[in-house]
Scaffold this motif. Structure first.
Motif, mmCIF file in Angstrom:
data_model
loop_
_atom_site.group_PDB
_atom_site.id
_atom_site.type_symbol
_atom_site.label_atom_id
_atom_site.label_comp_id
_atom_site.label_asym_id
_atom_site.label_seq_id
_atom_site.Cartn_x
_atom_site.Cartn_y
_atom_site.Cartn_z
ATOM 1 N N ILE A 73 31.311 46.189 37.215
ATOM 2 C CA ILE A 73 32.534 46.622 37.846
ATOM 3 C C ILE A 73 33.274 45.370 38.212
ATOM 4 C CG2 ILE A 73 33.675 48.007 39.879
ATOM 5 C CD1 ILE A 73 31.445 50.097 39.570
ATOM 6 N N ARG A 74 32.579 44.421 38.853
ATOM 7 C CA ARG A 74 33.269 43.167 39.458
ATOM 8 C C ARG A 74 33.567 42.362 38.122
ATOM 9 N NH1 ARG A 74 29.209 43.650 44.119
ATOM 10 N NH2 ARG A 74 30.544 44.548 45.830
ATOM 11 N N SER A 75 32.626 42.297 37.030
ATOM 12 C CA SER A 75 33.383 41.352 35.930
ATOM 13 C C SER A 75 34.316 42.102 35.478
ATOM 14 C CB SER A 75 32.206 41.270 34.988
ATOM 15 O OG SER A 75 31.815 42.506 34.513
ATOM 16 N N MET A 76 34.493 43.462 35.380
ATOM 17 C CA MET A 76 35.669 44.085 34.925
ATOM 18 C C MET A 76 36.967 43.828 35.778
ATOM 19 S SD MET A 76 37.358 45.847 32.477
ATOM 20 C CE MET A 76 35.838 46.071 31.496
ATOM 21 N N ALA A 77 36.778 43.726 36.814
ATOM 22 C CA ALA A 77 37.945 43.614 37.915
ATOM 23 C C ALA A 77 38.532 41.942 37.498
ATOM 24 C CB ALA A 77 37.426 43.601 39.254
ATOM 25 N N GLU A 78 37.633 41.157 37.251
ATOM 26 C CA GLU A 78 37.835 39.776 37.080
ATOM 27 C C GLU A 78 38.770 39.736 35.475
ATOM 28 O OE1 GLU A 78 35.773 35.533 36.135
ATOM 29 O OE2 GLU A 78 34.790 37.022 37.339
ATOM 30 N N GLU A 79 38.377 40.388 34.796
ATOM 31 C CA GLU A 79 39.003 40.423 33.498
ATOM 32 C C GLU A 79 40.256 41.089 33.564
ATOM 33 O OE1 GLU A 79 36.926 42.452 30.204
ATOM 34 O OE2 GLU A 79 35.010 41.521 30.855
ATOM 35 N N VAL A 80 40.600 42.296 34.069
ATOM 36 C CA VAL A 80 41.766 42.892 34.342
ATOM 37 C C VAL A 80 42.797 41.912 35.279
ATOM 38 C CG1 VAL A 80 42.963 45.141 35.265
ATOM 39 C CG2 VAL A 80 40.585 44.890 33.962
ATOM 40 N N GLY A 81 42.152 41.299 36.241
ATOM 41 C CA GLY A 81 43.139 40.423 37.180
ATOM 42 C C GLY A 81 43.027 41.016 38.462
ATOM 43 N N ILE A 82 42.132 42.011 38.940
ATOM 44 C CA ILE A 82 42.177 42.668 40.172
ATOM 45 C C ILE A 82 41.003 41.877 41.132
ATOM 46 C CG2 ILE A 82 41.766 44.616 41.350
ATOM 47 C CD1 ILE A 82 42.188 46.165 38.827
ATOM 48 N N HIS A 83 41.307 41.654 42.369
ATOM 49 C CA HIS A 83 40.344 41.057 43.236
ATOM 50 C C HIS A 83 39.052 41.922 43.248
ATOM 51 C CE1 HIS A 83 43.072 38.257 45.295
ATOM 52 N NE2 HIS A 83 44.003 39.330 45.448
ATOM 53 N N PRO A 84 37.976 41.052 43.223
ATOM 54 C CA PRO A 84 36.711 41.760 43.197
ATOM 55 C C PRO A 84 36.602 42.864 44.537
ATOM 56 C CG PRO A 84 36.511 39.265 43.501
ATOM 57 C CD PRO A 84 38.034 39.776 43.661
#
Length: 101
Positions: A73-84
């Motif tokens: 989930i955190r790696s997806m947030a990084e890909e999408v450009g959302i804070h962890p």
């Protein structure tokens, strides 16, 4: 129903054009209502973040909640450009994926 009827019906549907929805433009952002307790705003923004992450995971091929661990989930947030996201938000993402069916 005869097999010929099924075949002719499927042929008829195959010739129809397939309509694909155009990409949607995001809605104009409006300010949140004033006068609510601070916890309401925190929960509201956390839910929005969890929904965005759940959609991104579903689009990437993660369909089951048990496949979505905190690291993914955190790696997806990084890909999408959302804070962890926090642990609570990760839990909400899995809950959304679990109860969406």
């Amino acid at each position: 129903m005869p097999a010929a009827a099924l075949t002719s019906k499927s042929k008829r549907n195959a010739s129809r054009p397939v309509f694909i929805d155009p990409t949607y433009a995001p809605l104009e952002k409006r300010p949140l209502p004033a006068g609510r307790p601070r916890e309401w705003y925190i929960t509201h923004n956390r839910r929005l973040k969890a929904m965005r992450l759940a959609i991104a995971l579903l689009d990437s091929g993660v369909y089951l909640a048990n496949q979505a661990n905190n690291i993914r989930i955190r790696s997806m947030a990084e890909e999408v450009g959302i804070h962890p996201p926090s642990d609570i938000t990760c839990h909400m993402v899995r809950a959304l994926m679990r109860y969406s069916r």
